[in-house]
Write an enzyme that holds these catalytic residues in place. Structure first.
Site, PDB file in Angstrom:
ATOM      1  N   ILE A  97       0.901  -1.151   0.000  1.00  0.00           N
ATOM      2  CA  ILE A  97       0.000   0.000   0.000  1.00  0.00           C
ATOM      3  C   ILE A  97       0.938   1.198   0.000  1.00  0.00           C
ATOM      4  O   ILE A  97       1.687   1.398   0.952  1.00  0.00           O
ATOM      5  CB  ILE A  97      -0.908   0.083   1.253  1.00  0.00           C
ATOM      6  CG1 ILE A  97      -1.939  -1.039   1.271  1.00  0.00           C
ATOM      7  CG2 ILE A  97      -1.627   1.444   1.285  1.00  0.00           C
ATOM      8  CD1 ILE A  97      -2.902  -0.986   2.460  1.00  0.00           C
ATOM      9  N   TYR A  98       0.945   1.942  -1.096  1.00  0.00           N
ATOM     10  CA  TYR A  98       1.800   3.123  -1.193  1.00  0.00           C
ATOM     11  C   TYR A  98       0.979   4.315  -1.620  1.00  0.00           C
ATOM     12  O   TYR A  98       0.125   4.212  -2.498  1.00  0.00           O
ATOM     13  CB  TYR A  98       2.931   2.901  -2.214  1.00  0.00           C
ATOM     14  CG  TYR A  98       4.046   2.034  -1.694  1.00  0.00           C
ATOM     15  CD1 TYR A  98       4.904   2.500  -0.704  1.00  0.00           C
ATOM     16  CD2 TYR A  98       4.255   0.757  -2.191  1.00  0.00           C
ATOM     17  CE1 TYR A  98       5.938   1.705  -0.223  1.00  0.00           C
ATOM     18  CE2 TYR A  98       5.281  -0.045  -1.717  1.00  0.00           C
ATOM     19  CZ  TYR A  98       6.124   0.443  -0.733  1.00  0.00           C
ATOM     20  OH  TYR A  98       7.139  -0.336  -0.262  1.00  0.00           O
ATOM     21  N   GLY A 109      -4.415   5.884   2.303  1.00  0.00           N
ATOM     22  CA  GLY A 109      -3.969   4.548   2.699  1.00  0.00           C
ATOM     23  C   GLY A 109      -5.094   3.758   3.348  1.00  0.00           C
ATOM     24  O   GLY A 109      -5.260   2.569   3.097  1.00  0.00           O
ATOM     25  N   ASN A 136       9.971   1.229   9.468  1.00  0.00           N
ATOM     26  CA  ASN A 136       8.865   2.038   8.938  1.00  0.00           C
ATOM     27  C   ASN A 136       7.779   2.155  10.015  1.00  0.00           C
ATOM     28  O   ASN A 136       6.733   1.528   9.939  1.00  0.00           O
ATOM     29  CB  ASN A 136       8.321   1.417   7.645  1.00  0.00           C
ATOM     30  CG  ASN A 136       7.343   2.330   6.929  1.00  0.00           C
ATOM     31  OD1 ASN A 136       6.902   3.343   7.467  1.00  0.00           O
ATOM     32  ND2 ASN A 136       6.999   1.959   5.715  1.00  0.00           N
ATOM     33  N   TYR A 143      -0.949  -0.201  10.782  1.00  0.00           N
ATOM     34  CA  TYR A 143      -1.511  -1.556  10.818  1.00  0.00           C
ATOM     35  C   TYR A 143      -1.942  -1.950  12.228  1.00  0.00           C
ATOM     36  O   TYR A 143      -2.960  -2.604  12.397  1.00  0.00           O
ATOM     37  CB  TYR A 143      -0.527  -2.568  10.214  1.00  0.00           C
ATOM     38  CG  TYR A 143      -0.375  -2.366   8.728  1.00  0.00           C
ATOM     39  CD1 TYR A 143      -1.477  -2.482   7.877  1.00  0.00           C
ATOM     40  CD2 TYR A 143       0.844  -2.023   8.160  1.00  0.00           C
ATOM     41  CE1 TYR A 143      -1.368  -2.267   6.511  1.00  0.00           C
ATOM     42  CE2 TYR A 143       0.964  -1.807   6.793  1.00  0.00           C
ATOM     43  CZ  TYR A 143      -0.143  -1.926   5.978  1.00  0.00           C
ATOM     44  OH  TYR A 143      -0.037  -1.709   4.632  1.00  0.00           O
ATOM     45  N   LYS A 145      -3.084   0.076  14.462  1.00  0.00           N
ATOM     46  CA  LYS A 145      -4.326   0.814  14.676  1.00  0.00           C
ATOM     47  C   LYS A 145      -5.502   0.059  14.038  1.00  0.00           C
ATOM     48  O   LYS A 145      -6.628   0.098  14.515  1.00  0.00           O
ATOM     49  CB  LYS A 145      -4.182   2.216  14.058  1.00  0.00           C
ATOM     50  CG  LYS A 145      -5.357   3.149  14.289  1.00  0.00           C
ATOM     51  CD  LYS A 145      -5.177   4.445  13.509  1.00  0.00           C
ATOM     52  CE  LYS A 145      -5.697   4.214  12.106  1.00  0.00           C
ATOM     53  NZ  LYS A 145      -5.518   5.278  11.163  1.00  0.00           N
TER      54      LYS A 145
END
Length: 174
Positions: A97-98, A109, A136, A143, A145
């Site tokens: 996912i970018y 996102g 990162n 993720y 969250k």
């Protein structure tokens, strides 16, 4: 950002896919990696040939996030044997996912992520998993969250640099 549309990438959009892939990968990782390793990955990992074979893989799907017809991010999902690891038929892997840096923090996102979860449920997957670089922190927090928990680690090679990815998963209640 209610005008964001999620559209499935088609093979005739390969050059747009390569452009967004290279731009977002560079924005995300260039400052933390050597120029040589970045160049090697951008040329090999995101070559037209490699992206074309991934796009033609029946067990992989790419989606663009667009705003007013401009591509601002993308999602790559893998199913079955096309998963980079695990290869569990009851799982879906979010490989990428970018989002373009200008749109960080604007829910793009999350919209791509929500699409991934919707597709996982549609496939009757038991869980969704992914690998995220241990440095990162932004992605790891995102993720967590969303309910993901760490379950393993693996090595991702960027050029000659071996980096540790944290593997995370989310159990789905279908």
């Amino acid at each position: 950002m209610e005008n964001i549309k999620i559209i499935k990438v088609t093979p005739n959009e390969i050059s747009e896919l390569q452009k967004i892939s290279k731009q977002t990968f560079s924005e995300t990782f260039a400052s933390s990696n050597s120029e040589e390793n970045m160049t090697q990955y951008l040329e090999e990992g995101l070559s037209i040939e490699k992206l074309t074979s991934e796009l033609n893989d029946k067990n992989a799907e790419f989606y663009f996030a667009t705003l007013d017809n401009a591509i601002i991010g993308y999602l790559k999902l893998n199913f079955g044997d096309s998963q980079t690891e695990l290869k569990d038929d009851k799982a879906l892997e979010i490989e990428r996912i970018y989002v373009i840096k200008d749109f960080h923090g604007k829910k793009v996102g999350q919209i791509l992520y929500d699409k991934a979860i919707e597709l996982a449920k549609h496939q009757n997957a038991d869980y969704v998993w992914l690998g995220v670089w241990e440095e990162n922190q932004r992605a790891i927090s995102f993720y967590k969250k969303n309910g993901f928990i760490e379950f393993d680690k693996h090595i991702f090679k960027l050029g000659d640099d071996e980096q540790t990815d944290i593997m995370m998963k989310l159990k789905l209640n279908n």
